[in-house]
Design an enzyme around this catalytic site. Structure first.
Site, short mmCIF file in Angstrom:
data_model
loop_
_atom_site.label_atom_id
_atom_site.label_comp_id
_atom_site.label_asym_id
_atom_site.label_seq_id
_atom_site.Cartn_x
_atom_site.Cartn_y
_atom_site.Cartn_z
N ASN A 162 0.87 -1.18 0.00
CA ASN A 162 0.00 0.00 0.00
C ASN A 162 0.90 1.23 0.00
OD1 ASN A 162 -1.80 2.05 0.47
ND2 ASN A 162 -2.39 1.38 2.53
N TRP A 163 0.97 1.88 -1.16
CA TRP A 163 1.89 3.03 -1.29
C TRP A 163 1.38 4.27 -0.56
CZ3 TRP A 163 3.57 3.28 -7.17
CH2 TRP A 163 4.23 2.09 -7.51
N LYS A 164 0.12 4.27 -0.19
CA LYS A 164 -0.51 5.46 0.41
C LYS A 164 -0.28 6.66 -0.53
CE LYS A 164 -0.13 3.22 4.84
NZ LYS A 164 0.00 3.30 6.28
N HIS A 219 -9.40 1.23 5.15
CA HIS A 219 -8.10 1.40 5.82
C HIS A 219 -8.29 2.33 7.01
CE1 HIS A 219 -3.97 2.53 6.59
NE2 HIS A 219 -3.62 1.44 5.95
N GLU A 231 -6.67 4.72 8.03
CA GLU A 231 -6.48 6.15 7.72
C GLU A 231 -7.74 6.74 7.10
OE1 GLU A 231 -2.76 5.61 5.63
OE2 GLU A 231 -1.88 4.95 7.53
N GLU A 233 -5.06 -4.97 10.48
CA GLU A 233 -4.03 -3.96 10.69
C GLU A 233 -4.29 -3.25 12.02
OE1 GLU A 233 -2.09 -2.71 6.75
OE2 GLU A 233 -3.78 -1.38 7.09
N GLY A 254 2.89 2.10 10.92
CA GLY A 254 3.88 3.17 10.84
C GLY A 254 4.60 3.45 12.15
N SER A 301 3.84 -2.26 10.30
CA SER A 301 5.29 -2.34 10.52
C SER A 301 5.89 -3.67 10.07
CB SER A 301 5.62 -2.04 11.99
OG SER A 301 5.24 -0.71 12.31
N GLY A 307 3.05 -1.13 4.27
CA GLY A 307 3.03 0.30 3.98
C GLY A 307 4.43 0.81 3.66
N GLY A 308 5.08 1.40 4.64
CA GLY A 308 6.39 2.05 4.44
C GLY A 308 7.40 1.17 3.72
P1 13P Z 1 3.29 0.33 7.69
O1 13P Z 1 3.79 -0.95 7.04
O2 13P Z 1 4.03 1.53 7.24
O3 13P Z 1 3.22 0.17 9.18
O4 13P Z 1 1.78 0.56 7.18
C1 13P Z 1 0.87 -0.49 7.21
C2 13P Z 1 -0.33 -0.10 6.47
O5 13P Z 1 -1.07 0.78 6.87
C3 13P Z 1 -0.61 -0.80 5.21
O6 13P Z 1 -1.89 -0.55 4.75
#
Ligand code: 13P
Length: 267
Positions: A17-19, A109, A111, A179, A185, A225, A246-247
């Site tokens: 997930n590149w956000k 998600h 967010e 998640e 994050g 993470s 994510g990251g």
């Molecule tokens: P991180 O891997 O950066 O913790 O993010 C997870 C995430 O929200 C994937 O959708």
């Protein structure tokens, strides 16, 4: 219920997930390099499926590249509208994503739930829209640190998933992502035991809300993470069928190492 616990028939899915990162030009360079990296490593996409979730504005470029180079990479949107079309400024229809050959779409998600006030009802409507347009919804659920303290580990994700599955056909093709909000994050991932306990509870929800067969077939991902150094621990768990990253999905070496978790840790 034994079949429900068997991971044998589920193809692991590693999803990035590149956000809100990488514009369309950067996405082209990134996908090319990722494809080379996985090709160099002779990655077998039938063994571990790989999907990326770029911003909407990148999807046409990604589609062109994937189709021209016949890449086995799946991709999808990070959200969609519950509506099909009309006066919804700024929204993106599932139909548009299907036309771009998206296989998946992330829904709910944390967010979006927190920053865009997406309720369980909105998430359920978006899941219905995704299925209507032939997309596989990646339904995200997870508890905050406060929820964890107040209600324990599975109560909130279980109730979010029950709500998201209301009205879903019993044989629907879905993916679920657990998640924990406190792990996203933060660099502080859940332990494999914690992830397994909640993912097992979520599989029971799928069995009860949809069917045993669907529960046995549905991939449940862990997200929060995830790195190359901790992926193997999650993938050893019987109810964890992949990761939503994510990251670390923005770092080609790191993401391809996560995808190749079987190779570098000898699982
Ligand atoms: P991180 O891997 O950066 O913790 O993010 C997870 C995430 O929200 C994937 O959708």
């Amino acid at each position: 219920m034994d079949s429900v616990k068997s991971p044998a028939t589920r193809t692991p899915l590693i999803a990035g997930n590149w956000k809100m990162n990488l514009d369309h030009l950067q996405s082209i360079a990134f996908v090319q390099k990722l494809a080379w990296s996985l090709k160099d490593a002779s990655h077998d996409f039938a063994d571990v499926e790989v999907a990326i979730f770029p911003p909407f504005t990148d999807l046409r470029s990604v589609q062109t590249l994937v189709s021209a180079d016949k890449l086995e990479l799946a991709y999808g949107g990070q959200d969609l509208s519950a509506a099909d079309s009309g006066a919804y400024t700024g929204e993106i229809s599932g139909q548009f994503l299907s036309k771009l050959d998206c296989v998946y779409v992330i829904i709910g998600h944390s967010e979006r739930r927190t920053m865009h006030n997406e309720t369980d009802e909105v998430v359920a409507a978006k899941v219905a829209a995704a299925l209507k347009h032939g997309l596989v919804p990646v339904i995200c659920v997870g508890e905050t640190a406060e929820d964890l303290e107040r209600f324990g580990p599975s109560a909130v994700p279980v109730s979010q998933l029950k709500a998201a599955l209301a009205g879903v056909p019993s044989d629907a093709n879905i993916v679920v992502a657990y998640e924990p909000v406190w792990a996203i994050g933060s660099g502080q991932a859940a332990t494999p035991d914690q992830a397994e306990a909640v993912c097992a509870a979520l599989r029971t929800v799928i069995a009860e809300s949809l069917s045993d067969d669907t529960a046995a077939a549905t991939r449940i991902l862990y997200g929060g993470s995830v790195k190359s150094g901790n992926i193997a621990g999650f993938m050893r768990e019987p109810n964890v069928d992949g990761a939503l990253v994510g990251g670390a999905s923005l770092d080609i070496d790191e993401f391809s190492a996560i995808v190749r978790y079987k190779k570098h840790v000898g699982v």
